[in-house]
Write a protein that holds these residues in place. Sequence first.
Motif: not given
Length: 302
Positions: A126-155
């Motif tokens: 998956i191209p892109g940055s960690v921040g963009g992946a969190v923003f979009m809840n990027a995913g593939a292969h039946k998984s995504d960021i929501s499955k592994i994110l514990k916390k996000a610092k947001v400005v």
Amino acid sequence: MDQLIKELQQANVGQIKENELLANHTTWKIGGPAEVLVIPKDETNLAKTISLLKKNNVPVFIVGRGSNLLISDKGIRGVVIKISDSIDHLEVNGEEVRVGAGFSLIKLATMLSKKGLSGLEFAGGIPGSVGGAVFMNAGAHKSDISKILKKAKVVYPNGKQVWYNNDEMDFSYRTSRLQKDQGICVEAIFQLRNGNREDIVAEIQKNKEYRKKTQPWDFPCCGSVFRNPLPHHAGKLIEEAGLKGYTVGGAQVSTIHANFIVNIGGATASDVLGLIDHIKAEVYKKFQVQMETEVELIGEKS
């Protein structure tokens, strides 16, 4: 704007560029100029930049590595902040990973697989940055960021900084709360798990090879253009509508995967938008399915 630029320069926040062509900062290689582009040299200077923009009441837009993004041909008025490799710190404590928003998602997935940490195998291509992946809840292969994110610092553009737990992120398919309230992820904490290093590396390599075979990387593109209108698959609907290879100007529906629009040379945002509208109309005419874009469309209207 001259006064703001002067203040940013005096604050020494990082690189400051006027009328910078944003096509140079997107994976589609499309986009008009930013009135001002700021590339902060670290997270502290990112906060300083946002504070100065708030004080001067200047519109702000934040980008990462420029994937999943279509910027208009007229560009963006105000200030564009690019979160780059300068905000890419990485700290691994057992199964917990703390990482800056500018870190490449592919690079992170590869590095952690070699440490025997499991959970990011889906992100190997998956191209892109960690921040963009969190923003979009990027995913593939039946998984995504929501499955592994514990916390996000947001400005936020008003300078407010917040840590959100996973259950506060309002994750759903390719969506998070950040798309609704214009928050910018600057740091993420992922909860992974120890596993067999050889199995994890093999899995991530398999996913990378699958993407290479089934998705077009020989021309500039942004990733998937449309959300899957579940239970359907966007690419299959577009292909069955007979649109593989369909071209508007320099924008073409990929002949490899129909949910990708590629820049075959000199494509403009107007070309891409024209092609998107045509795809929506043809798919609806044939299947009565409304297609919704996954790519973010920003900038002044042409």
